[in-house]
Design a protein around this motif. Structure first.
Motif, short mmCIF file in Angstrom:
data_model
loop_
_atom_site.label_atom_id
_atom_site.label_comp_id
_atom_site.label_asym_id
_atom_site.label_seq_id
_atom_site.Cartn_x
_atom_site.Cartn_y
_atom_site.Cartn_z
N GLY A 268 0.81 -1.22 0.00
CA GLY A 268 0.00 0.00 0.00
C GLY A 268 0.83 1.26 0.00
N ASN A 269 2.16 1.13 0.12
CA ASN A 269 3.02 2.31 0.19
C ASN A 269 4.06 2.34 -0.94
OD1 ASN A 269 1.99 3.55 2.64
ND2 ASN A 269 2.82 1.75 3.69
N GLY A 270 3.80 1.60 -2.03
CA GLY A 270 4.76 1.59 -3.16
C GLY A 270 4.69 2.87 -3.97
N PRO A 271 5.55 3.00 -4.95
CA PRO A 271 6.54 2.01 -5.38
C PRO A 271 7.78 1.98 -4.49
CG PRO A 271 6.77 4.00 -6.68
CD PRO A 271 5.59 4.22 -5.78
N SER A 272 8.69 1.05 -4.81
CA SER A 272 9.95 0.96 -4.07
C SER A 272 10.85 2.14 -4.42
CB SER A 272 10.67 -0.34 -4.43
OG SER A 272 11.12 -0.28 -5.77
N LEU A 273 11.89 2.30 -3.62
CA LEU A 273 12.93 3.25 -4.00
C LEU A 273 13.65 2.73 -5.25
CD1 LEU A 273 14.46 4.11 -0.50
CD2 LEU A 273 12.93 5.53 -1.90
N PRO A 274 14.11 3.63 -6.14
CA PRO A 274 14.76 3.17 -7.38
C PRO A 274 16.20 2.71 -7.14
CG PRO A 274 14.74 5.55 -7.30
CD PRO A 274 13.95 5.09 -6.10
N LEU A 275 16.61 1.75 -7.93
CA LEU A 275 18.01 1.35 -8.04
C LEU A 275 18.45 1.60 -9.48
CD1 LEU A 275 17.94 -2.02 -6.01
CD2 LEU A 275 18.68 0.25 -5.21
N THR A 276 19.74 1.75 -9.68
CA THR A 276 20.24 2.20 -10.97
C THR A 276 21.23 1.21 -11.59
OG1 THR A 276 19.98 4.52 -10.30
CG2 THR A 276 21.45 4.08 -12.16
N PHE A 277 21.12 1.04 -12.89
CA PHE A 277 22.17 0.37 -13.66
C PHE A 277 22.53 1.27 -14.85
CE2 PHE A 277 18.12 -1.04 -15.43
CZ PHE A 277 18.32 -1.05 -16.80
N SER A 278 23.69 1.01 -15.47
CA SER A 278 24.15 1.82 -16.59
C SER A 278 24.21 0.99 -17.86
CB SER A 278 25.54 2.41 -16.30
OG SER A 278 25.46 3.36 -15.24
N VAL A 279 23.88 1.62 -18.98
CA VAL A 279 23.90 0.97 -20.29
C VAL A 279 24.76 1.79 -21.24
CG1 VAL A 279 22.52 0.20 -22.25
CG2 VAL A 279 21.57 0.06 -19.94
N SER A 280 25.62 1.12 -21.97
CA SER A 280 26.40 1.76 -23.02
C SER A 280 26.51 0.81 -24.21
CB SER A 280 27.80 2.17 -22.53
OG SER A 280 28.54 1.03 -22.13
N GLY A 281 26.94 1.32 -25.34
CA GLY A 281 27.05 0.44 -26.52
C GLY A 281 27.94 1.03 -27.59
N THR A 282 28.51 0.15 -28.38
CA THR A 282 29.28 0.54 -29.56
C THR A 282 28.79 -0.27 -30.76
OG1 THR A 282 31.02 -1.07 -29.03
CG2 THR A 282 31.35 1.18 -28.26
N ASN A 283 28.96 0.29 -31.94
CA ASN A 283 28.49 -0.34 -33.19
C ASN A 283 26.99 -0.60 -33.14
OD1 ASN A 283 31.25 -0.49 -34.00
ND2 ASN A 283 31.45 -2.42 -32.90
N ILE A 284 26.26 0.37 -32.61
CA ILE A 284 24.80 0.25 -32.49
C ILE A 284 24.17 0.95 -33.70
CG2 ILE A 284 22.81 0.66 -31.02
CD1 ILE A 284 24.93 -1.16 -29.77
N PRO A 285 23.48 0.22 -34.57
CA PRO A 285 23.00 0.83 -35.81
C PRO A 285 21.70 1.62 -35.68
CG PRO A 285 22.47 -1.49 -35.79
CD PRO A 285 23.27 -1.23 -34.54
N GLU A 286 20.93 1.36 -34.63
CA GLU A 286 19.65 2.05 -34.46
C GLU A 286 19.33 2.12 -32.97
OE1 GLU A 286 16.80 -1.84 -35.28
OE2 GLU A 286 17.35 -0.54 -36.95
N ASP A 287 18.14 2.67 -32.64
CA ASP A 287 17.79 2.85 -31.23
C ASP A 287 17.93 1.54 -30.45
OD1 ASP A 287 17.28 5.46 -31.71
OD2 ASP A 287 15.10 5.35 -31.46
N LEU A 288 18.47 1.66 -29.24
CA LEU A 288 18.60 0.52 -28.33
C LEU A 288 17.38 0.48 -27.43
CD1 LEU A 288 20.37 -1.78 -27.16
CD2 LEU A 288 21.39 -0.07 -25.65
N SER A 289 16.64 -0.61 -27.47
CA SER A 289 15.40 -0.74 -26.69
C SER A 289 15.68 -1.38 -25.34
CB SER A 289 14.38 -1.59 -27.45
OG SER A 289 14.05 -0.99 -28.68
N ILE A 290 15.10 -0.81 -24.31
CA ILE A 290 15.19 -1.37 -22.95
C ILE A 290 13.76 -1.60 -22.47
CG2 ILE A 290 16.06 -1.04 -20.60
CD1 ILE A 290 18.04 1.00 -21.72
#
Length: 211
Positions: A155-177
């Protein structure tokens, strides 16, 4: 009495200008440049962009024939007409500078390829253009790959956020998450949570982005 001696000289063709033979000039092919590199693409997104080289000839006795190797293709036009061989026919023994385009073929596996376009004409020294290029695999990096500790009192959500990092090379188009069921994701700068994010590469690169 005293006799007179007479000497006779034999005349050769080289002594007599009227009998001299004129040698035909040697056919000559000129190619520039002779090395082309950077014919690259990301796997699944071939062919590579084309690059030009120039071919000309003088004192020719026959056609100039250009033959592409197995991983590359050639054309008289940058955007179409790729085939091998290409045959250039001289006019009065000459071919004026002619632009040829070369590119790496589509649908090849990730690898570095180096081969030569061969250029020949009867009686001329063979020439070549050394071509090289690389087919890249997209590379996505995620850090960390595990997040735990999402919790809140019912009844008191959402949770506190946690973070991860994303990077990429040779990416030809949008990267979907895509977020899994019962989770939502956001870019810190936006603060707007949802089930989907798209990161747009710049020149094939996505800089490290916190999610």
């Amino acid at each position: 009495g005293t006799g007179t001696s007479t000497k006779y000289l034999n005349s050769t063709a080289s002594d007599n200008p009227n009998n001299q033979q004129t040698l035909a000039p040697t056919p000559l092919i000129t190619v520039t440049p002779t090395t082309i590199s950077g014919l690259n693409y990301i796997v699944g997104y071939g062919p590579s962009a084309a690059q030009p080289f120039s071919v000309s000839g003088i004192d020719l006795t026959g056609d100039i024939t250009l033959t592409a190797p197995s991983f590359f293709e050639i054309s008289l036009s940058e955007n179409s007409g790729y085939a091998s061989p290409i045959v250039l026919t001289p006019s009065k023994g000459s071919i004026s500078p002619t632009t040829i385009y070369v590119r790496m073929k589509a649908n090849l596996n990730p690898a570095t390829h180096a081969q030569s376009v061969t250029i020949t004409s009867p009686g001329a020294v063979n020439k070549s253009v050394d071509c090289s290029g690389q087919i890249y695999l997209p590379l996505i990096t995620v850090t960390p790959t595990t997040l735990s500790g999402f919790a809140y009192t019912q009844g008191n959500g959402p949770s506190l956020p946690l973070t991860f990092s994303v990077s990429g090379t040779n990416i030809p188009e949008d990267l979907s998450i895509n977020a899994p069921t019962n989770y939502e994701i956001s870019l810190p700068a936006s603060g707007s949570y949802g089930s989907y994010l798209a990161l747009t590469p710049v020149n094939g690169t996505i800089s490290s982005t916190p999610v």
